[in-house]
Design an enzyme around this catalytic site. Sequence first.
Site, short mmCIF file in Angstrom:
data_model
loop_
_atom_site.label_atom_id
_atom_site.label_comp_id
_atom_site.label_asym_id
_atom_site.label_seq_id
_atom_site.Cartn_x
_atom_site.Cartn_y
_atom_site.Cartn_z
N GLY A 227 0.83 -1.21 0.00
CA GLY A 227 0.00 0.00 0.00
C GLY A 227 0.86 1.25 0.00
N SER A 228 0.35 2.29 0.62
CA SER A 228 1.00 3.60 0.50
C SER A 228 2.12 3.78 1.54
CB SER A 228 -0.04 4.70 0.69
OG SER A 228 -0.55 4.64 2.00
N THR A 231 0.82 4.76 5.17
CA THR A 231 0.28 3.60 5.90
C THR A 231 1.41 2.65 6.29
OG1 THR A 231 -1.78 3.80 4.68
CG2 THR A 231 -1.42 1.73 5.82
N GLU A 249 5.61 -3.22 1.04
CA GLU A 249 5.73 -2.91 -0.39
C GLU A 249 4.96 -1.62 -0.61
OE1 GLU A 249 7.50 -4.32 -2.56
OE2 GLU A 249 7.95 -6.28 -1.69
N CYS A 283 2.30 0.26 -8.72
CA CYS A 283 3.27 0.85 -7.78
C CYS A 283 4.56 1.20 -8.50
CB CYS A 283 3.52 -0.10 -6.63
SG CYS A 283 3.90 -1.77 -7.17
P1 NAD Z 1 -3.41 2.46 1.66
O1 NAD Z 1 -2.08 2.41 2.30
O2 NAD Z 1 -4.32 3.56 2.00
O3 NAD Z 1 -4.25 1.13 1.94
C1 NAD Z 1 -3.75 -0.16 1.72
C2 NAD Z 1 -4.32 -1.11 2.76
O4 NAD Z 1 -3.93 -0.72 4.07
C3 NAD Z 1 -5.84 -1.19 2.80
O5 NAD Z 1 -6.21 -2.54 2.98
C4 NAD Z 1 -6.20 -0.33 4.00
O6 NAD Z 1 -7.45 -0.66 4.57
C5 NAD Z 1 -5.07 -0.67 4.95
N1 NAD Z 1 -4.78 0.34 5.98
C6 NAD Z 1 -4.98 1.68 5.93
N2 NAD Z 1 -4.52 2.28 7.04
C7 NAD Z 1 -4.00 1.29 7.82
C8 NAD Z 1 -3.32 1.28 9.07
N3 NAD Z 1 -3.08 2.38 9.77
N4 NAD Z 1 -2.89 0.08 9.55
C9 NAD Z 1 -3.07 -1.05 8.84
N5 NAD Z 1 -3.71 -1.10 7.66
C10 NAD Z 1 -4.15 0.06 7.14
O7 NAD Z 1 -3.09 2.37 0.12
P2 NAD Z 1 -3.80 3.12 -1.07
O8 NAD Z 1 -3.43 4.56 -1.00
O9 NAD Z 1 -5.21 2.72 -1.12
O10 NAD Z 1 -3.01 2.43 -2.29
C11 NAD Z 1 -2.17 3.07 -3.19
C12 NAD Z 1 -0.71 2.96 -2.79
O11 NAD Z 1 -0.25 1.61 -2.77
C13 NAD Z 1 0.22 3.65 -3.77
O12 NAD Z 1 1.14 4.43 -3.05
C14 NAD Z 1 0.95 2.52 -4.46
O13 NAD Z 1 2.19 2.86 -4.99
C15 NAD Z 1 1.04 1.50 -3.39
N6 NAD Z 1 1.26 0.15 -3.94
C16 NAD Z 1 2.47 -0.46 -3.74
C17 NAD Z 1 2.73 -1.70 -4.31
C18 NAD Z 1 4.07 -2.40 -4.13
O14 NAD Z 1 4.14 -3.61 -4.32
N7 NAD Z 1 5.13 -1.71 -3.80
C19 NAD Z 1 1.75 -2.33 -5.08
C20 NAD Z 1 0.54 -1.67 -5.26
C21 NAD Z 1 0.30 -0.43 -4.69
#
Ligand code: NAD
Length: 476
Positions: A227-228, A231, A249, A283
Amino acid sequence: MTTATTTDYKVPQLTIDGTTQGSAETLSVIDPSTAQPFIEVPSATLDQLDEAVAAARRAFASWRLVPLGERQDAIRAVGEVVKANIDELAELVMREQGKPLGNAKGEIMASLRQVDFFGTLEMDPEVIKDDETGRVEVRHDPIGVVGGITVWNYPFLAAMFKLVPALVAGNVMIIKPSPYTPVATLRLGELLQEALPPGVLQVLAGGDELGRAFTTHPGIDKISFTGSVPTGKAIMAAASETLKRVTLELGGTDAGIVLEDADPAVIGKDLFWAAFSNSGQVCAALKRLYVPESKLEEYSAVLAEEAAKVVVGPGTQEGVVAGPVQNAAQLAQVKRLADDARSNGADFFFEGEIPDGPGYWFPTTLVRNVAEGLALVDEEPFGPILPILTYTDLDDAIERANATSYGLGASVWTSDPDAAVEVAERLEAGSVWVNQHPVVTASVPFGGVKQSGLGVEGSRYGILAYTNIRVISVKR
Ligand code: NAD
Protein backbone atom coordinates in the site's frame (compact mmCIF):
# COMPACT_ATOMS: atom_id res chain seq x y z
CA MET A 1 -23.20 3.20 5.19
CA THR A 2 -24.45 3.34 1.58
CA THR A 3 -26.86 0.67 0.47
CA ALA A 4 -26.03 -1.29 -2.64
CA THR A 5 -28.45 -0.62 -5.47
CA THR A 6 -27.82 -3.90 -7.25
CA THR A 7 -26.47 -7.23 -6.17
CA ASP A 8 -26.04 -9.42 -9.25
CA TYR A 9 -23.52 -11.64 -7.52
CA LYS A 10 -23.69 -14.20 -4.79
CA VAL A 11 -22.22 -12.23 -1.90
CA PRO A 12 -18.95 -13.80 -0.73
CA GLN A 13 -18.57 -14.06 3.03
CA LEU A 14 -15.74 -13.85 5.53
CA THR A 15 -13.78 -17.06 5.92
CA ILE A 16 -13.02 -17.92 9.54
CA ASP A 17 -11.75 -21.31 10.72
CA GLY A 18 -12.78 -23.09 7.55
CA THR A 19 -16.33 -21.78 7.50
CA THR A 20 -18.07 -18.78 6.02
CA GLN A 21 -19.48 -16.08 8.25
CA GLY A 22 -21.48 -12.94 7.72
CA SER A 23 -21.23 -9.89 9.96
CA ALA A 24 -23.53 -7.33 11.47
CA GLU A 25 -21.36 -4.72 9.73
CA THR A 26 -21.05 -4.40 5.98
CA LEU A 27 -18.92 -2.71 3.36
CA SER A 28 -20.49 -1.28 0.25
CA VAL A 29 -18.31 -1.84 -2.82
CA ILE A 30 -18.45 0.58 -5.74
CA ASP A 31 -18.07 -0.30 -9.41
CA PRO A 32 -15.62 2.42 -10.52
CA SER A 33 -16.99 2.45 -14.06
CA THR A 34 -20.42 3.54 -12.79
CA ALA A 35 -19.49 5.13 -9.44
CA GLN A 36 -22.41 3.10 -8.02
CA PRO A 37 -22.33 0.44 -5.29
CA PHE A 38 -22.82 -3.03 -6.80
CA ILE A 39 -22.49 -5.32 -3.82
CA GLU A 40 -22.42 -5.18 -0.05
CA VAL A 41 -20.06 -7.60 1.71
CA PRO A 42 -19.59 -8.42 5.39
CA SER A 43 -17.06 -6.29 7.26
CA ALA A 44 -15.34 -8.19 10.08
CA THR A 45 -15.76 -7.03 13.65
CA LEU A 46 -12.91 -6.98 16.14
CA ASP A 47 -14.46 -10.03 17.82
CA GLN A 48 -14.29 -11.86 14.49
CA LEU A 49 -10.63 -10.86 14.21
CA ASP A 50 -10.01 -12.42 17.65
CA GLU A 51 -11.86 -15.53 16.53
CA ALA A 52 -9.77 -15.75 13.35
CA VAL A 53 -6.51 -15.24 15.23
CA ALA A 54 -7.42 -18.00 17.70
CA ALA A 55 -8.24 -20.33 14.78
CA ALA A 56 -5.01 -19.36 13.06
CA ARG A 57 -2.95 -20.17 16.14
CA ARG A 58 -4.59 -23.59 16.39
CA ALA A 59 -4.02 -24.23 12.68
CA PHE A 60 -0.39 -23.09 12.88
CA ALA A 61 0.41 -25.70 15.54
CA SER A 62 -0.23 -28.47 13.01
CA TRP A 63 0.43 -26.74 9.64
CA ARG A 64 4.03 -25.94 10.64
CA LEU A 65 4.66 -29.66 11.16
CA VAL A 66 3.31 -30.68 7.74
CA PRO A 67 6.36 -31.59 5.60
CA LEU A 68 7.33 -28.98 3.00
CA GLY A 69 6.47 -31.30 0.10
CA GLU A 70 2.92 -31.75 1.42
CA ARG A 71 2.46 -28.02 1.94
CA GLN A 72 3.58 -27.60 -1.66
CA ASP A 73 1.02 -30.21 -2.76
CA ALA A 74 -1.62 -28.11 -1.00
CA ILE A 75 -0.39 -24.96 -2.76
CA ARG A 76 -0.61 -26.71 -6.12
CA ALA A 77 -4.18 -27.64 -5.18
CA VAL A 78 -4.75 -23.92 -4.47
CA GLY A 79 -3.56 -23.23 -8.03
CA GLU A 80 -5.99 -25.81 -9.42
CA VAL A 81 -8.91 -24.23 -7.53
CA VAL A 82 -7.98 -20.78 -8.87
CA LYS A 83 -7.71 -22.13 -12.43
CA ALA A 84 -11.06 -23.92 -12.17
CA ASN A 85 -12.77 -20.69 -11.05
CA ILE A 86 -10.89 -18.20 -13.19
CA ASP A 87 -13.93 -16.86 -15.04
CA GLU A 88 -15.86 -16.03 -11.89
CA LEU A 89 -12.80 -14.54 -10.17
CA ALA A 90 -11.87 -12.45 -13.22
CA GLU A 91 -15.40 -11.08 -13.44
CA LEU A 92 -15.24 -10.01 -9.78
CA VAL A 93 -11.82 -8.37 -10.22
CA MET A 94 -13.09 -6.52 -13.29
CA ARG A 95 -16.21 -5.34 -11.54
CA GLU A 96 -14.59 -4.11 -8.33
CA GLN A 97 -11.28 -2.87 -9.75
CA GLY A 98 -12.47 -1.51 -13.09
CA LYS A 99 -9.87 -3.10 -15.39
CA PRO A 100 -10.90 -4.75 -18.67
CA LEU A 101 -12.00 -8.39 -18.35
CA GLY A 102 -8.98 -9.71 -20.30
CA ASN A 103 -6.62 -7.87 -17.97
CA ALA A 104 -8.47 -9.18 -14.93
CA LYS A 105 -7.99 -12.69 -16.29
CA GLY A 106 -4.31 -11.86 -16.93
CA GLU A 107 -3.95 -10.81 -13.28
CA ILE A 108 -5.26 -14.16 -12.10
CA MET A 109 -3.08 -16.09 -14.56
CA ALA A 110 -0.04 -14.11 -13.35
CA SER A 111 -0.82 -15.13 -9.78
CA LEU A 112 -0.44 -18.79 -10.76
CA ARG A 113 3.28 -18.20 -11.37
CA GLN A 114 3.56 -17.89 -7.59
CA VAL A 115 2.18 -21.41 -7.32
CA ASP A 116 4.56 -22.78 -9.97
CA PHE A 117 7.60 -21.18 -8.37
CA PHE A 118 6.99 -21.66 -4.64
CA GLY A 119 5.20 -24.96 -5.23
CA THR A 120 8.50 -26.52 -6.30
CA LEU A 121 11.15 -24.48 -4.46
CA GLU A 122 13.61 -26.45 -2.37
CA MET A 123 14.33 -25.13 1.11
CA ASP A 124 17.02 -27.39 2.51
CA PRO A 125 18.79 -26.26 5.68
CA GLU A 126 22.18 -24.62 5.11
CA VAL A 127 24.98 -26.65 6.66
CA ILE A 128 27.69 -24.26 7.79
CA LYS A 129 29.91 -26.90 9.38
CA ASP A 130 29.85 -30.67 9.62
CA ASP A 131 33.07 -32.28 10.89
CA GLU A 132 34.41 -34.34 13.78
CA THR A 133 34.04 -31.37 16.18
CA GLY A 134 30.39 -30.73 15.43
CA ARG A 135 27.62 -29.72 13.09
CA VAL A 136 26.03 -26.29 12.60
CA GLU A 137 23.00 -25.87 10.42
CA VAL A 138 20.68 -23.00 9.64
CA ARG A 139 16.99 -23.78 9.34
CA HIS A 140 14.20 -21.54 8.16
CA ASP A 141 11.26 -21.93 10.52
CA PRO A 142 7.87 -20.39 9.85
CA ILE A 143 7.12 -17.21 11.81
CA GLY A 144 3.54 -18.01 12.79
CA VAL A 145 0.36 -16.09 12.04
CA VAL A 146 0.86 -13.59 9.23
CA GLY A 147 -1.53 -10.70 8.62
CA GLY A 148 -1.63 -9.86 4.91
CA ILE A 149 -2.94 -6.34 4.20
CA THR A 150 -3.50 -5.55 0.53
CA VAL A 151 -4.35 -2.76 -1.86
CA TRP A 152 -6.82 -2.16 -4.68
CA ASN A 153 -4.82 -1.97 -7.91
CA TYR A 154 -4.11 -5.72 -8.28
CA PRO A 155 -6.27 -7.10 -5.48
CA PHE A 156 -6.06 -10.73 -6.49
CA LEU A 157 -2.36 -10.77 -7.39
CA ALA A 158 -1.44 -8.99 -4.15
CA ALA A 159 -3.28 -11.63 -2.11
CA MET A 160 -1.63 -14.52 -3.96
CA PHE A 161 1.80 -12.85 -3.77
CA LYS A 162 1.49 -13.06 0.00
CA LEU A 163 -0.42 -16.24 0.72
CA VAL A 164 1.51 -18.61 -1.55
CA PRO A 165 5.03 -18.14 -0.10
CA ALA A 166 3.71 -17.60 3.45
CA LEU A 167 1.85 -20.92 3.47
CA VAL A 168 4.62 -22.85 1.71
CA ALA A 169 7.03 -21.62 4.40
CA GLY A 170 4.72 -23.12 7.04
CA ASN A 171 2.89 -20.01 8.23
CA VAL A 172 -0.84 -19.45 8.36
CA MET A 173 -2.36 -16.25 7.05
CA ILE A 174 -5.26 -13.90 7.63
CA ILE A 175 -5.76 -11.57 4.68
CA LYS A 176 -7.47 -8.20 4.85
CA PRO A 177 -8.11 -6.88 1.35
CA SER A 178 -8.58 -3.19 0.62
CA PRO A 179 -12.07 -1.94 1.52
CA TYR A 180 -12.29 -0.75 -2.11
CA THR A 181 -11.72 -4.25 -3.55
CA PRO A 182 -12.63 -6.97 -1.06
CA VAL A 183 -14.88 -9.11 -3.28
CA ALA A 184 -12.54 -11.39 -5.28
CA THR A 185 -10.31 -11.97 -2.23
CA LEU A 186 -13.32 -12.95 -0.09
CA ARG A 187 -14.41 -15.35 -2.82
CA LEU A 188 -10.85 -16.75 -3.01
CA GLY A 189 -10.98 -17.37 0.73
CA GLU A 190 -14.21 -19.34 0.36
CA LEU A 191 -12.96 -21.36 -2.60
CA LEU A 192 -9.61 -22.27 -1.05
CA GLN A 193 -11.18 -24.04 1.90
CA GLU A 194 -11.46 -27.11 -0.31
CA ALA A 195 -7.65 -27.12 -0.71
CA LEU A 196 -6.48 -26.14 2.79
CA PRO A 197 -7.11 -27.21 6.40
CA PRO A 198 -9.36 -24.88 8.47
CA GLY A 199 -7.61 -21.78 9.80
CA VAL A 200 -4.63 -21.94 7.44
CA LEU A 201 -6.01 -19.20 5.21
CA GLN A 202 -8.71 -16.84 6.45
CA VAL A 203 -10.06 -13.71 4.81
CA LEU A 204 -11.55 -10.80 6.72
CA ALA A 205 -12.80 -7.79 4.80
CA GLY A 206 -12.84 -4.48 6.59
CA GLY A 207 -11.77 -0.87 6.65
CA ASP A 208 -8.54 0.77 7.76
CA GLU A 209 -9.44 0.30 11.44
CA LEU A 210 -9.45 -3.49 10.96
CA GLY A 211 -5.97 -3.14 9.41
CA ARG A 212 -4.88 -1.15 12.45
CA ALA A 213 -6.20 -3.89 14.73
CA PHE A 214 -4.05 -6.44 12.82
CA THR A 215 -0.94 -4.37 13.48
CA THR A 216 -1.37 -4.33 17.27
CA HIS A 217 -2.90 -7.80 17.77
CA PRO A 218 -0.68 -9.88 20.08
CA GLY A 219 -1.64 -13.09 18.22
CA ILE A 220 -0.29 -11.89 14.86
CA ASP A 221 3.44 -12.38 14.38
CA LYS A 222 4.11 -10.66 11.07
CA ILE A 223 2.47 -8.09 8.81
CA SER A 224 2.98 -8.33 5.07
CA PHE A 225 1.68 -5.08 3.63
CA THR A 226 1.19 -3.59 0.19
CA GLY A 227 0.00 0.00 0.00
CA SER A 228 1.00 3.60 0.50
CA VAL A 229 4.08 5.04 2.21
CA PRO A 230 2.15 6.81 5.03
CA THR A 231 0.28 3.60 5.90
CA GLY A 232 3.55 1.63 5.73
CA LYS A 233 5.05 4.00 8.30
CA ALA A 234 1.98 3.72 10.54
CA ILE A 235 2.19 -0.08 10.35
CA MET A 236 5.87 -0.13 11.22
CA ALA A 237 5.25 2.12 14.22
CA ALA A 238 2.26 0.08 15.44
CA ALA A 239 4.07 -3.23 14.89
CA SER A 240 6.93 -2.15 17.14
CA GLU A 241 4.73 -2.60 20.22
CA THR A 242 4.77 -6.40 19.77
CA LEU A 243 7.93 -6.42 17.64
CA LYS A 244 6.09 -7.99 14.70
CA ARG A 245 8.11 -8.67 11.60
CA VAL A 246 7.07 -6.47 8.69
CA THR A 247 7.44 -6.57 4.94
CA LEU A 248 6.35 -3.30 3.35
CA GLU A 249 5.73 -2.91 -0.39
CA LEU A 250 5.03 0.78 -0.78
CA GLY A 251 4.75 3.46 -3.43
CA GLY A 252 7.17 4.92 -5.93
CA THR A 253 7.84 7.76 -8.34
CA ASP A 254 9.87 5.62 -10.71
CA ALA A 255 12.11 7.46 -13.15
CA GLY A 256 12.96 6.20 -16.62
CA ILE A 257 15.94 7.69 -18.43
CA VAL A 258 16.01 7.46 -22.21
CA LEU A 259 19.60 7.57 -23.47
CA GLU A 260 20.69 9.49 -26.60
CA ASP A 261 21.24 6.30 -28.58
CA ALA A 262 17.70 4.94 -28.09
CA ASP A 263 15.36 4.75 -31.06
CA PRO A 264 11.90 6.26 -30.41
CA ALA A 265 10.34 4.05 -33.07
CA VAL A 266 11.67 0.93 -31.35
CA ILE A 267 10.94 1.77 -27.70
CA GLY A 268 7.91 4.08 -28.01
CA LYS A 269 5.22 1.48 -27.41
CA ASP A 270 7.00 -0.14 -24.44
CA LEU A 271 7.70 3.27 -22.90
CA PHE A 272 4.04 4.17 -23.17
CA TRP A 273 2.79 0.99 -21.53
CA ALA A 274 5.46 1.25 -18.82
CA ALA A 275 3.53 4.28 -17.63
CA PHE A 276 -0.07 3.50 -18.57
CA SER A 277 -0.60 -0.19 -17.85
CA ASN A 278 -3.57 -0.68 -15.45
CA SER A 279 -4.44 3.00 -16.10
CA GLY A 280 -1.20 4.03 -14.38
CA GLN A 281 -2.25 2.35 -11.12
CA VAL A 282 0.91 0.33 -10.72
CA CYS A 283 3.27 0.85 -7.78
CA ALA A 284 6.30 0.48 -10.03
CA ALA A 285 4.91 2.21 -13.12
CA LEU A 286 7.12 4.66 -14.97
CA LYS A 287 6.10 7.94 -13.33
CA ARG A 288 8.80 10.40 -14.47
CA LEU A 289 10.20 10.11 -17.98
CA TYR A 290 13.54 11.81 -18.76
CA VAL A 291 14.35 12.24 -22.47
CA PRO A 292 17.25 14.07 -24.16
CA GLU A 293 16.16 17.65 -24.83
CA SER A 294 16.99 17.30 -28.53
CA LYS A 295 14.60 14.35 -28.81
CA LEU A 296 11.59 15.79 -26.96
CA GLU A 297 9.54 16.27 -30.14
CA GLU A 298 10.22 12.75 -31.37
CA TYR A 299 9.28 11.13 -28.06
CA SER A 300 6.22 13.34 -27.69
CA ALA A 301 5.09 12.17 -31.12
CA VAL A 302 5.56 8.43 -30.55
CA LEU A 303 3.94 8.55 -27.12
CA ALA A 304 0.97 10.55 -28.42
CA GLU A 305 0.60 8.04 -31.25
CA GLU A 306 0.35 5.17 -28.73
CA ALA A 307 -1.95 7.18 -26.45
CA ALA A 308 -4.33 7.84 -29.34
CA LYS A 309 -4.92 4.08 -29.69
CA VAL A 310 -6.11 3.69 -26.08
CA VAL A 311 -9.83 3.13 -25.72
CA VAL A 312 -10.93 3.95 -22.16
CA GLY A 313 -14.18 2.46 -20.90
CA PRO A 314 -15.95 -0.13 -18.76
CA GLY A 315 -14.23 -3.51 -18.48
CA THR A 316 -17.01 -5.43 -20.19
CA GLN A 317 -16.99 -3.32 -23.35
CA GLU A 318 -15.41 -4.79 -26.49
CA GLY A 319 -12.20 -3.05 -27.53
CA VAL A 320 -11.61 -1.27 -24.22
CA VAL A 321 -7.96 -1.43 -23.13
CA ALA A 322 -8.01 0.87 -20.08
CA GLY A 323 -10.48 1.24 -17.24
CA PRO A 324 -11.29 4.04 -14.83
CA VAL A 325 -9.30 5.18 -11.81
CA GLN A 326 -10.36 2.76 -9.07
CA ASN A 327 -11.82 5.14 -6.49
CA ALA A 328 -12.99 8.70 -5.99
CA ALA A 329 -10.15 9.65 -3.62
CA GLN A 330 -7.52 8.49 -6.11
CA LEU A 331 -9.28 10.31 -8.94
CA ALA A 332 -9.25 13.49 -6.83
CA GLN A 333 -5.50 13.03 -6.30
CA VAL A 334 -4.84 12.66 -10.05
CA LYS A 335 -7.01 15.72 -10.79
CA ARG A 336 -5.28 17.78 -8.12
CA LEU A 337 -1.84 17.03 -9.57
CA ALA A 338 -3.06 17.71 -13.13
CA ASP A 339 -4.74 21.00 -12.19
CA ASP A 340 -1.67 22.15 -10.31
CA ALA A 341 0.59 21.32 -13.29
CA ARG A 342 -1.76 23.14 -15.69
CA SER A 343 -1.85 26.25 -13.54
CA ASN A 344 1.96 26.17 -13.43
CA GLY A 345 2.27 26.30 -17.22
CA ALA A 346 2.68 22.61 -18.09
CA ASP A 347 1.95 21.65 -21.70
CA PHE A 348 -0.83 19.03 -21.79
CA PHE A 349 0.02 17.95 -25.33
CA PHE A 350 -2.17 14.85 -25.35
CA GLU A 351 -5.48 14.27 -23.56
CA GLY A 352 -7.56 11.28 -24.64
CA GLU A 353 -11.28 10.59 -24.71
CA ILE A 354 -13.28 9.30 -21.75
CA PRO A 355 -16.82 7.91 -21.63
CA ASP A 356 -19.69 10.31 -20.94
CA GLY A 357 -21.58 9.87 -17.71
CA PRO A 358 -20.73 8.61 -14.25
CA GLY A 359 -17.60 6.64 -13.37
CA TYR A 360 -14.15 7.62 -12.12
CA TRP A 361 -12.80 8.50 -15.55
CA PHE A 362 -9.58 10.33 -16.26
CA PRO A 363 -8.22 10.72 -19.81
CA THR A 364 -4.90 9.26 -20.91
CA THR A 365 -2.73 12.35 -20.46
CA LEU A 366 0.80 13.29 -21.56
CA VAL A 367 2.40 16.39 -20.08
CA ARG A 368 5.64 18.24 -20.86
CA ASN A 369 7.27 21.54 -19.95
CA VAL A 370 7.49 20.31 -16.38
CA ALA A 371 10.33 19.96 -13.87
CA GLU A 372 11.12 18.75 -10.38
CA GLY A 373 9.44 20.90 -7.77
CA LEU A 374 6.08 20.44 -9.48
CA ALA A 375 3.75 18.19 -7.47
CA LEU A 376 2.96 16.08 -10.57
CA VAL A 377 6.65 15.18 -10.81
CA ASP A 378 7.48 14.84 -7.10
CA GLU A 379 4.37 13.00 -5.91
CA GLU A 380 2.83 9.74 -7.02
CA PRO A 381 -0.24 10.30 -9.24
CA PHE A 382 -1.15 6.57 -9.46
CA GLY A 383 -3.31 7.31 -12.48
CA PRO A 384 -3.14 7.69 -16.28
CA ILE A 385 -0.90 10.77 -16.52
CA LEU A 386 2.81 10.95 -17.38
CA PRO A 387 5.12 13.96 -16.96
CA ILE A 388 7.96 14.09 -19.51
CA LEU A 389 11.12 15.93 -18.45
CA THR A 390 14.20 16.76 -20.52
CA TYR A 391 17.93 16.68 -19.86
CA THR A 392 21.11 17.71 -21.65
CA ASP A 393 23.64 16.04 -19.38
CA LEU A 394 23.27 12.38 -18.36
CA ASP A 395 24.95 12.81 -14.95
CA ASP A 396 22.47 15.55 -14.20
CA ALA A 397 19.55 13.34 -15.26
CA ILE A 398 20.74 10.54 -12.96
CA GLU A 399 21.09 12.96 -10.06
CA ARG A 400 17.59 14.32 -10.65
CA ALA A 401 16.15 10.82 -10.98
CA ASN A 402 17.67 9.92 -7.60
CA ALA A 403 16.61 13.11 -5.83
CA THR A 404 13.54 11.59 -4.18
CA SER A 405 12.73 9.75 -0.97
CA TYR A 406 11.23 6.92 -3.05
CA GLY A 407 13.24 4.05 -4.52
CA LEU A 408 10.96 1.37 -5.92
CA GLY A 409 11.89 0.91 -9.61
CA ALA A 410 13.77 2.78 -12.34
CA SER A 411 14.65 2.15 -15.96
CA VAL A 412 17.18 2.95 -18.67
CA TRP A 413 16.22 2.90 -22.36
CA THR A 414 18.87 2.41 -25.03
CA SER A 415 20.04 0.67 -28.19
CA ASP A 416 22.99 -0.78 -26.28
CA PRO A 417 21.44 -2.69 -23.36
CA ASP A 418 24.65 -4.15 -21.97
CA ALA A 419 26.41 -0.78 -21.83
CA ALA A 420 23.34 0.70 -20.11
CA VAL A 421 24.03 -1.43 -17.04
CA GLU A 422 26.58 1.21 -16.01
CA VAL A 423 23.77 3.76 -15.86
CA ALA A 424 21.46 1.24 -14.18
CA GLU A 425 23.97 0.77 -11.38
CA ARG A 426 23.81 4.45 -10.52
CA LEU A 427 20.01 4.58 -10.09
CA GLU A 428 18.75 4.27 -6.51
CA ALA A 429 15.97 1.71 -6.72
CA GLY A 430 15.14 -1.84 -5.66
CA SER A 431 14.82 -2.86 -9.33
CA VAL A 432 16.42 -1.18 -12.33
CA TRP A 433 15.18 -2.42 -15.66
CA VAL A 434 16.78 -1.89 -19.07
CA ASN A 435 14.38 -1.40 -22.01
CA GLN A 436 11.43 -2.54 -19.88
CA HIS A 437 9.55 -1.26 -16.82
CA PRO A 438 8.27 -2.85 -14.60
CA VAL A 439 8.81 -6.62 -14.61
CA VAL A 440 7.55 -8.33 -11.47
CA THR A 441 7.39 -12.10 -11.32
CA ALA A 442 7.52 -14.93 -8.78
CA SER A 443 11.13 -15.99 -9.33
CA VAL A 444 12.70 -12.51 -9.03
CA PRO A 445 12.89 -10.41 -5.85
CA PHE A 446 10.85 -7.20 -5.90
CA GLY A 447 10.93 -4.46 -3.29
CA GLY A 448 11.80 -0.86 -2.63
CA VAL A 449 14.78 0.95 -1.16
CA LYS A 450 14.59 4.26 0.73
CA GLN A 451 10.95 5.00 1.64
CA SER A 452 9.48 2.67 -1.00
CA GLY A 453 9.53 -0.26 1.36
CA LEU A 454 11.22 -2.78 3.53
CA GLY A 455 12.11 -6.27 2.36
CA VAL A 456 11.11 -8.01 -0.86
CA GLU A 457 8.47 -10.32 -2.23
CA GLY A 458 9.14 -13.02 -4.80
CA SER A 459 12.07 -15.44 -5.14
CA ARG A 460 13.93 -17.28 -2.40
CA TYR A 461 14.55 -13.92 -0.71
CA GLY A 462 10.80 -13.29 -0.56
CA ILE A 463 9.94 -16.62 1.03
CA LEU A 464 12.77 -16.29 3.56
CA ALA A 465 11.04 -13.12 4.77
CA TYR A 466 8.28 -15.45 6.03
CA THR A 467 10.77 -17.37 8.17
CA ASN A 468 12.82 -17.06 11.31
CA ILE A 469 16.34 -18.39 11.29
CA ARG A 470 16.94 -21.18 13.77
CA VAL A 471 20.49 -22.40 14.24
CA ILE A 472 21.04 -25.96 15.43
CA SER A 473 24.58 -26.26 16.73
CA VAL A 474 25.90 -29.64 17.90
CA LYS A 475 29.21 -30.19 19.67
CA ARG A 476 30.65 -33.62 19.00
P1 NAD B 1 -3.41 2.46 1.66
O1 NAD B 1 -2.08 2.41 2.30
O2 NAD B 1 -4.32 3.56 2.00
O3 NAD B 1 -4.25 1.13 1.94
C1 NAD B 1 -3.75 -0.16 1.72
C2 NAD B 1 -4.32 -1.11 2.76
O4 NAD B 1 -3.93 -0.72 4.07
C3 NAD B 1 -5.84 -1.19 2.80
O5 NAD B 1 -6.21 -2.54 2.98
C4 NAD B 1 -6.20 -0.33 4.00
O6 NAD B 1 -7.45 -0.66 4.57
C5 NAD B 1 -5.07 -0.67 4.95
N1 NAD B 1 -4.78 0.34 5.98
C6 NAD B 1 -4.98 1.68 5.93
N2 NAD B 1 -4.52 2.28 7.04
C7 NAD B 1 -4.00 1.29 7.82
C8 NAD B 1 -3.32 1.28 9.07
N3 NAD B 1 -3.08 2.38 9.77
N4 NAD B 1 -2.89 0.08 9.55
C9 NAD B 1 -3.07 -1.05 8.84
N5 NAD B 1 -3.71 -1.10 7.66
C10 NAD B 1 -4.15 0.06 7.14
O7 NAD B 1 -3.09 2.37 0.12
P2 NAD B 1 -3.80 3.12 -1.07
O8 NAD B 1 -3.43 4.56 -1.00
O9 NAD B 1 -5.21 2.72 -1.12
O10 NAD B 1 -3.01 2.43 -2.29
C11 NAD B 1 -2.17 3.07 -3.19
C12 NAD B 1 -0.71 2.96 -2.79
O11 NAD B 1 -0.25 1.61 -2.77
C13 NAD B 1 0.22 3.65 -3.77
O12 NAD B 1 1.14 4.43 -3.05
C14 NAD B 1 0.95 2.52 -4.46
O13 NAD B 1 2.19 2.86 -4.99
C15 NAD B 1 1.04 1.50 -3.39
N6 NAD B 1 1.26 0.15 -3.94
C16 NAD B 1 2.47 -0.46 -3.74
C17 NAD B 1 2.73 -1.70 -4.31
C18 NAD B 1 4.07 -2.40 -4.13
O14 NAD B 1 4.14 -3.61 -4.32
N7 NAD B 1 5.13 -1.71 -3.80
C19 NAD B 1 1.75 -2.33 -5.08
C20 NAD B 1 0.54 -1.67 -5.26
C21 NAD B 1 0.30 -0.43 -4.69
